[in-house]
Design a protein around this motif. Structure first.
Motif, mmCIF file in Angstrom:
data_model
loop_
_atom_site.group_PDB
_atom_site.id
_atom_site.type_symbol
_atom_site.label_atom_id
_atom_site.label_comp_id
_atom_site.label_asym_id
_atom_site.label_seq_id
_atom_site.Cartn_x
_atom_site.Cartn_y
_atom_site.Cartn_z
ATOM 1 N N SER A 1 43.649 38.834 89.487
ATOM 2 C CA SER A 1 43.264 39.578 88.283
ATOM 3 C C SER A 1 44.469 40.094 87.508
ATOM 4 O O SER A 1 44.372 40.346 86.303
ATOM 5 N N ASP A 2 45.622 40.246 88.183
ATOM 6 C CA ASP A 2 46.844 40.610 87.457
ATOM 7 C C ASP A 2 47.234 39.491 86.494
ATOM 8 O O ASP A 2 47.637 39.742 85.349
ATOM 9 N N MET A 3 47.135 38.245 86.972
ATOM 10 C CA MET A 3 47.442 37.100 86.111
ATOM 11 C C MET A 3 46.423 37.010 84.978
ATOM 12 O O MET A 3 46.785 36.742 83.828
ATOM 13 N N GLU A 4 45.155 37.216 85.303
ATOM 14 C CA GLU A 4 44.105 37.152 84.287
ATOM 15 C C GLU A 4 44.320 38.200 83.198
ATOM 16 O O GLU A 4 44.143 37.929 82.011
ATOM 17 N N GLY B 1 44.389 38.096 67.097
ATOM 18 C CA GLY B 1 44.194 39.167 66.135
ATOM 19 C C GLY B 1 42.888 39.913 66.335
ATOM 20 O O GLY B 1 42.499 40.747 65.514
ATOM 21 N N VAL B 2 42.200 39.624 67.426
ATOM 22 C CA VAL B 2 40.948 40.304 67.750
ATOM 23 C C VAL B 2 41.248 41.422 68.753
ATOM 24 O O VAL B 2 41.767 41.162 69.840
ATOM 25 N N GLY B 3 40.905 42.635 68.419
ATOM 26 C CA GLY B 3 41.102 43.740 69.334
ATOM 27 C C GLY B 3 40.110 43.687 70.480
ATOM 28 O O GLY B 3 38.994 43.166 70.337
ATOM 29 N N ALA B 4 40.505 44.233 71.629
ATOM 30 C CA ALA B 4 39.618 44.240 72.789
ATOM 31 C C ALA B 4 38.310 44.964 72.488
ATOM 32 O O ALA B 4 37.262 44.639 73.059
ATOM 33 N N ASP B 5 38.345 45.924 71.576
ATOM 34 C CA ASP B 5 37.148 46.683 71.231
ATOM 35 C C ASP B 5 36.160 45.881 70.382
ATOM 36 O O ASP B 5 35.050 46.341 70.105
ATOM 37 N N ALA C 1 47.154 39.592 82.251
ATOM 38 C CA ALA C 1 48.297 39.225 81.409
ATOM 39 C C ALA C 1 47.908 38.142 80.406
ATOM 40 O O ALA C 1 48.272 38.204 79.222
ATOM 41 N N ALA C 2 47.161 37.137 80.853
ATOM 42 C CA ALA C 2 46.732 36.063 79.952
ATOM 43 C C ALA C 2 45.766 36.590 78.901
ATOM 44 O O ALA C 2 45.835 36.200 77.721
ATOM 45 N N ALA C 3 44.862 37.486 79.305
ATOM 46 C CA ALA C 3 43.889 38.042 78.363
ATOM 47 C C ALA C 3 44.575 38.849 77.268
ATOM 48 O O ALA C 3 44.220 38.739 76.087
ATOM 49 N N ARG C 4 45.546 39.652 77.641
ATOM 50 C CA ARG C 4 46.273 40.445 76.640
ATOM 51 C C ARG C 4 46.982 39.534 75.642
ATOM 52 O O ARG C 4 46.994 39.794 74.435
ATOM 53 N N LEU D 1 39.171 43.871 84.195
ATOM 54 C CA LEU D 1 39.699 43.539 82.875
ATOM 55 C C LEU D 1 39.022 44.372 81.794
ATOM 56 O O LEU D 1 39.675 44.857 80.862
ATOM 57 N N HIS D 2 37.720 44.559 81.919
ATOM 58 C CA HIS D 2 36.982 45.358 80.950
ATOM 59 C C HIS D 2 37.554 46.767 80.868
ATOM 60 O O HIS D 2 37.767 47.313 79.779
ATOM 61 N N LEU D 3 37.849 47.357 82.022
ATOM 62 C CA LEU D 3 38.388 48.719 82.064
ATOM 63 C C LEU D 3 39.795 48.773 81.485
ATOM 64 O O LEU D 3 40.094 49.591 80.597
ATOM 65 N N GLU D 4 40.676 47.896 81.953
ATOM 66 C CA GLU D 4 42.083 47.997 81.586
ATOM 67 C C GLU D 4 42.372 47.508 80.163
ATOM 68 O O GLU D 4 43.374 47.897 79.565
#
Length: 365
Positions: free
Chosen positions: A87-90, A102-106, A92-95, A129-132
């Protein structure tokens, strides 16, 4: 939400661990033993009892180019360190994908997670990932299990969610941490690497994005290549490892995938309203160095551009297609406006062919 019929890739993020494992990590005597065993391996000549169709012959010819290479064309691969979780790798890739899109996580409405070797069973890393990432509570989170076909299946789910108006932006994440279930003595331990990719999907202009898809399931190959405790149930005592439960069946999967490659491409192109002459780029699963050339020959697209990542990343399972796409874009092989044909397949067996028109951009408001 309004109906949206065109769905495209808005951003790709990739992550590879810092440790590079080269082929000399495997002892020379072990590699020599693999070399002796090659006559019974995946790249052996066609068996007398199998029909030598033109497609099977083309695959065998591509395999033969690596018949003397126990590493199947792999030169190096990345390995996840002991103090890192998949999940650490996931994450980093997600960020990286969110930043590039250009899409914010929100603004993400759905989160799809396809990790070959997850942190835990029965506890989706999507929740971490949802939390962080700071996503909204109303996000639909789904742990998918598509193995090497994970990304293509996630695209199908995202396409349905966005097209029906249930979501506008979908974050799809794929990871591979196969080194944690590989046995050093197995030849295929050299064919896998670790890493993660993530893709933001959202509305695209007419004529761009995913234009056609073709899916296939063939249950004859269930149980060929599995992760578990050899000779036992995976819940029994012992270490879970990746192993060939049926070597002949595992090899036959490759022939089944390529036998279906042409009719599946025709179906995807028909859905897209395009022809083979429109295809400019081929993106394939990275099972071995011979898979991409085999598909290009079978599809009879000699002029199409193609890039492969197997030599330096080995197979990243479900993360293969996004890694190839990101690499192709970085190298200038994949450009806006290109019609792209993809193919991926997973043990079991599932296979997907997609046709899309490349048009990377920031999110549409």
């Amino acid at each position: 939400m309004r109906d949206i019929s065109h769905v495209g890739i808005l951003g790709i993020g990739t992550y590879l661990p810092p440790e590079v494992r080269t082929n000399d990590w495997w002892p020379k005597d072990l590699v020599e033993r693999w070399r002796v065993q090659r006559a019974a391996g995946v790249t052996r000549e066609l068996e007398p009892d199998r029909q030598a169709s033109p497609v099977a012959t083309a695959l065998a010819r591509a395999m033969a180019a690596y018949k003397d290479d126990p590493f199947e064309g792999a030169i190096e691969r990345r390995v996840i360190p002991d103090d890192m979780e998949p999940s650490d790798m996931e994450l980093a890739a997600a960020r990286a994908a969110l930043e590039r899109s250009g899409v914010g996580a929100d603004r993400i409405d759905a989160l799809l997670i396809g990790g070959t070797i997850p942190d835990f069973q029965q506890n989706s890393s999507g929740c971490r990932l949802h939390l962080e990432l700071g996503m909204r509570p109303g996000v639909f989170t789904l742990q998918t299990e598509g193995a090497c076909n994970a990304f293509a299946q996630q695209v199908a789910v995202a396409h349905a969610l966005i097209g029906s108006g249930q979501a506008r932006y979908v974050l799809a994440v794929q990871s591979s941490a196969q080194s944690r279930v590989l046995r050093k003595e197995d030849p295929f331990s050299a064919w896998f690497g670790d890493g993660a990719t993530a893709v933001v999907l959202g509305p695209a202009p007419a004529g761009e994005g995913v234009l056609g898809q073709a899916h296939l399931t063939d249950g004859r190959f269930y149980g060929a290549l599995v992760t578990g405790v050899p000779g036992k149930r995976w819940t029994d005592e012992g270490k879970n490892v990746l192993y060939l439960a049926n070597p002949r069946m595992a090899r036959e999967q490759f022939f089944a995938i390529v036998e279906h490659a042409n009719p599946m491409l025709d179906r995807a192109l028909a859905a897209a309203g395009l022809g083979r002459k429109d295809i400019g780029v081929i993106v394939t699963h990275q099972a071995a160095a011979w898979f991409g050339p085999a598909i290009q020959a079978i599809w009879d697209l000699p002029e199409a551009r193609r890039t492969d990542t197997f030599a330096w990343a080995s197979s990243l399972s479900g993360a293969n297609l996004p890694m190839v796409m990101a690499t192709g874009e970085r190298e200038g092989i994949l450009r806006p406006g290109d019609v792209v044909a993809t193919i991926s397949g997973a043990t079991g067996m599932t296979t997907t062919v997609m046709v899309m028109r490349w048009g990377r951009r920031s999110a549409i408001s």
